[in-house]
Scaffold this motif. Sequence first.
Motif, PDB file in Angstrom:
ATOM      1  N   ASN A   1       3.174  10.377   4.603  1.00  0.00           N
ATOM      2  CA  ASN A   1       2.720  11.284   3.549  1.00  0.00           C
ATOM      3  C   ASN A   1       3.483  12.603   3.600  1.00  0.00           C
ATOM      4  OD1 ASN A   1       0.775   9.507   2.546  1.00  0.00           O
ATOM      5  ND2 ASN A   1      -0.754  10.184   4.024  1.00  0.00           N
ATOM      6  N   ALA A   2       3.801  13.063   4.823  1.00  0.00           N
ATOM      7  CA  ALA A   2       4.589  14.286   4.961  1.00  0.00           C
ATOM      8  C   ALA A   2       5.983  14.094   4.379  1.00  0.00           C
ATOM      9  CB  ALA A   2       4.674  14.694   6.429  1.00  0.00           C
ATOM     10  N   VAL A   3       6.545  12.909   4.560  1.00  0.00           N
ATOM     11  CA  VAL A   3       7.847  12.605   3.963  1.00  0.00           C
ATOM     12  C   VAL A   3       7.767  12.637   2.442  1.00  0.00           C
ATOM     13  CG1 VAL A   3       9.590  10.794   3.663  1.00  0.00           C
ATOM     14  CG2 VAL A   3       8.636  11.249   5.934  1.00  0.00           C
ATOM     15  N   GLU A   4       6.667  12.114   1.911  1.00  0.00           N
ATOM     16  CA  GLU A   4       6.502  12.065   0.452  1.00  0.00           C
ATOM     17  C   GLU A   4       6.502  13.454  -0.161  1.00  0.00           C
ATOM     18  OE1 GLU A   4       3.545  10.005  -2.879  1.00  0.00           O
ATOM     19  OE2 GLU A   4       2.846  10.355  -0.839  1.00  0.00           O
ATOM     20  N   ARG A   5       6.055  14.456   0.575  1.00  0.00           N
ATOM     21  CA  ARG A   5       5.976  15.822   0.037  1.00  0.00           C
ATOM     22  C   ARG A   5       7.322  16.539   0.042  1.00  0.00           C
ATOM     23  NH1 ARG A   5       1.016  15.499   2.974  1.00  0.00           N
ATOM     24  NH2 ARG A   5       1.944  16.504   4.806  1.00  0.00           N
TER      25      ARG A   5
ATOM     26  N   LEU B   1       0.821  -1.207   0.000  1.00  0.00           N
ATOM     27  CA  LEU B   1       0.000   0.000   0.000  1.00  0.00           C
ATOM     28  C   LEU B   1       0.861   1.266   0.000  1.00  0.00           C
ATOM     29  CD1 LEU B   1      -2.820  -1.095   2.474  1.00  0.00           C
ATOM     30  CD2 LEU B   1      -2.979  -0.856  -0.006  1.00  0.00           C
ATOM     31  N   ILE B   2       1.984   1.253   0.736  1.00  0.00           N
ATOM     32  CA  ILE B   2       2.894   2.404   0.704  1.00  0.00           C
ATOM     33  C   ILE B   2       3.470   2.577  -0.697  1.00  0.00           C
ATOM     34  CG2 ILE B   2       5.087   3.319   1.569  1.00  0.00           C
ATOM     35  CD1 ILE B   2       4.480   1.992   4.228  1.00  0.00           C
ATOM     36  N   LEU B   3       3.817   1.463  -1.339  1.00  0.00           N
ATOM     37  CA  LEU B   3       4.359   1.529  -2.693  1.00  0.00           C
ATOM     38  C   LEU B   3       3.330   2.088  -3.666  1.00  0.00           C
ATOM     39  CD1 LEU B   3       6.831   0.867  -4.421  1.00  0.00           C
ATOM     40  CD2 LEU B   3       5.869  -1.414  -4.800  1.00  0.00           C
TER      41      LEU B   3
ATOM     42  N   ILE C   1      -2.886   4.957  -5.281  1.00  0.00           N
ATOM     43  CA  ILE C   1      -3.907   5.127  -4.253  1.00  0.00           C
ATOM     44  C   ILE C   1      -3.626   6.433  -3.537  1.00  0.00           C
ATOM     45  CG2 ILE C   1      -4.247   2.637  -3.955  1.00  0.00           C
ATOM     46  CD1 ILE C   1      -2.676   2.847  -1.353  1.00  0.00           C
ATOM     47  N   GLY C   2      -4.521   6.827  -2.656  1.00  0.00           N
ATOM     48  CA  GLY C   2      -4.408   8.145  -2.046  1.00  0.00           C
ATOM     49  C   GLY C   2      -3.264   8.306  -1.070  1.00  0.00           C
ATOM     50  N   ASP C   3      -3.348   7.672   0.093  1.00  0.00           N
ATOM     51  CA  ASP C   3      -2.407   7.932   1.174  1.00  0.00           C
ATOM     52  C   ASP C   3      -1.705   6.662   1.627  1.00  0.00           C
ATOM     53  OD1 ASP C   3      -3.075  10.685   1.372  1.00  0.00           O
ATOM     54  OD2 ASP C   3      -4.877  10.162   2.518  1.00  0.00           O
ATOM     55  N   SER C   4      -0.520   6.861   2.229  1.00  0.00           N
ATOM     56  CA  SER C   4       0.174   5.753   2.866  1.00  0.00           C
ATOM     57  C   SER C   4      -0.565   5.354   4.141  1.00  0.00           C
ATOM     58  CB  SER C   4       1.607   6.162   3.219  1.00  0.00           C
ATOM     59  OG  SER C   4       2.336   6.488   2.054  1.00  0.00           O
ATOM     60  N   VAL C   5      -0.313   4.137   4.587  1.00  0.00           N
ATOM     61  CA  VAL C   5      -0.966   3.645   5.796  1.00  0.00           C
ATOM     62  C   VAL C   5       0.055   2.921   6.665  1.00  0.00           C
ATOM     63  CG1 VAL C   5      -3.210   3.371   4.688  1.00  0.00           C
ATOM     64  CG2 VAL C   5      -1.612   1.441   4.729  1.00  0.00           C
ATOM     65  N   GLY C   6      -0.279   2.758   7.935  1.00  0.00           N
ATOM     66  CA  GLY C   6       0.484   1.906   8.831  1.00  0.00           C
ATOM     67  C   GLY C   6      -0.166   0.551   8.925  1.00  0.00           C
TER      68      GLY C   6
ATOM     69  N   LEU D   1       9.903   6.984   0.032  1.00  0.00           N
ATOM     70  CA  LEU D   1       8.725   6.168   0.318  1.00  0.00           C
ATOM     71  C   LEU D   1       8.817   4.813  -0.378  1.00  0.00           C
ATOM     72  CD1 LEU D   1       6.480   7.135   2.160  1.00  0.00           C
ATOM     73  CD2 LEU D   1       5.045   7.505   0.158  1.00  0.00           C
ATOM     74  N   VAL D   2       9.329   4.792  -1.598  1.00  0.00           N
ATOM     75  CA  VAL D   2       9.501   3.526  -2.316  1.00  0.00           C
ATOM     76  C   VAL D   2      10.465   2.612  -1.564  1.00  0.00           C
ATOM     77  CG1 VAL D   2      10.496   2.479  -4.390  1.00  0.00           C
ATOM     78  CG2 VAL D   2       8.903   4.382  -4.602  1.00  0.00           C
ATOM     79  N   LEU D   3      11.579   3.179  -1.085  1.00  0.00           N
ATOM     80  CA  LEU D   3      12.544   2.379  -0.331  1.00  0.00           C
ATOM     81  C   LEU D   3      11.926   1.859   0.964  1.00  0.00           C
ATOM     82  CD1 LEU D   3      15.799   4.506  -0.827  1.00  0.00           C
ATOM     83  CD2 LEU D   3      15.197   2.327  -1.924  1.00  0.00           C
ATOM     84  N   THR D   4      11.129   2.711   1.615  1.00  0.00           N
ATOM     85  CA  THR D   4      10.438   2.277   2.835  1.00  0.00           C
ATOM     86  C   THR D   4       9.485   1.128   2.535  1.00  0.00           C
ATOM     87  OG1 THR D   4      10.563   4.518   3.752  1.00  0.00           O
ATOM     88  CG2 THR D   4       8.939   3.028   4.724  1.00  0.00           C
ATOM     89  N   ALA D   5       8.739   1.268   1.437  1.00  0.00           N
ATOM     90  CA  ALA D   5       7.797   0.216   1.050  1.00  0.00           C
ATOM     91  C   ALA D   5       8.519  -1.098   0.798  1.00  0.00           C
ATOM     92  CB  ALA D   5       7.022   0.641  -0.188  1.00  0.00           C
ATOM     93  N   LEU D   6       9.646  -1.043   0.077  1.00  0.00           N
ATOM     94  CA  LEU D   6      10.398  -2.266  -0.206  1.00  0.00           C
ATOM     95  C   LEU D   6      10.937  -2.885   1.076  1.00  0.00           C
ATOM     96  CD1 LEU D   6      12.343  -1.158  -3.419  1.00  0.00           C
ATOM     97  CD2 LEU D   6      10.311  -2.620  -3.274  1.00  0.00           C
ATOM     98  N   GLY D   7      11.310  -2.025   2.035  1.00  0.00           N
ATOM     99  CA  GLY D   7      11.765  -2.540   3.320  1.00  0.00           C
ATOM    100  C   GLY D   7      10.668  -3.265   4.075  1.00  0.00           C
ATOM    101  N   PHE D   8       9.460  -2.703   4.056  1.00  0.00           N
ATOM    102  CA  PHE D   8       8.334  -3.370   4.710  1.00  0.00           C
ATOM    103  C   PHE D   8       8.012  -4.701   4.028  1.00  0.00           C
ATOM    104  CE2 PHE D   8       6.225  -0.875   8.031  1.00  0.00           C
ATOM    105  CZ  PHE D   8       7.003   0.268   8.010  1.00  0.00           C
TER     106      PHE D   8
END
Length: 268
Positions: free
Chosen positions: A223-227, A24-26, A33-38, A235-242
Amino acid sequence: MLIEWAARVGYGARGFVYLSVGALILLAAVDLIGDSVGTKGALEWLAQRPLGRVWAVLIGLGLAAFVMWRLLQSVFDADHEGTSWRGLGTRVSQLFSAFSYGALAVAAFGLLKGPPDDPAAEGVAQSRDYAATVLDLPFGKWLLVAGGLAIFGIGISNIIKAAREDFTEYLACSARLCRRVAPLARLGHVARGAAYLPLAGLVVIAGFHAEASEVTSFGSALNAVERQPAGPWILVLTALGFVAFGLFSFIEARFRRIRPPRKLKPLP
């Protein structure tokens, strides 16, 4: 045997949750999609899909099984960590993990009554309600700052663990396979740790300003990081890490040594 299977189901449930969060972050990073989620946001997103209540029950049961295993690890020393400072530190960390996944399991079962219409907005509102409650306490401003520093500590500890931990120590797999899967655990812990830091910063700032409205949710912090400049790439790197952490959880579900304690040795 029942404890072993419950533990393996638990690791699998954790893996599924983190794979979902990473995906979902990716998707959010590439604006599909709209926003990242935890983690809680991922459960709410799944609950809105077909058979959402079935997913909620299965994940809730799996996480409950994982909580049981974490309690056996922490309270009854299933991994034989002992009572040295290092061993006690590991067991206390496992105990906090039990509480965290217990809350997530409760959230999953809570979705049986139906997911919220706007999970992102509800997550932010809940975080601000918690912050307002803390600020109303004596020394609430400093308690909120301390909470932010605690979140920061969790993030840093994950990053340190990625550098120092031997993640293959508890795996019953070949040396070759262990070498291949260990980087998944390291990448996953770095991503988890780094993802906590923006939220920690916002909570600390909210505490110093004594403004609950400055607190946000985990997903909104991402989302604040994405801006920021290069934010989508971060955010892509974070998503791949998750995703990596989720995959390693599946590896643990298959290969982790599960040793139910023969004698009950609770924390002193």
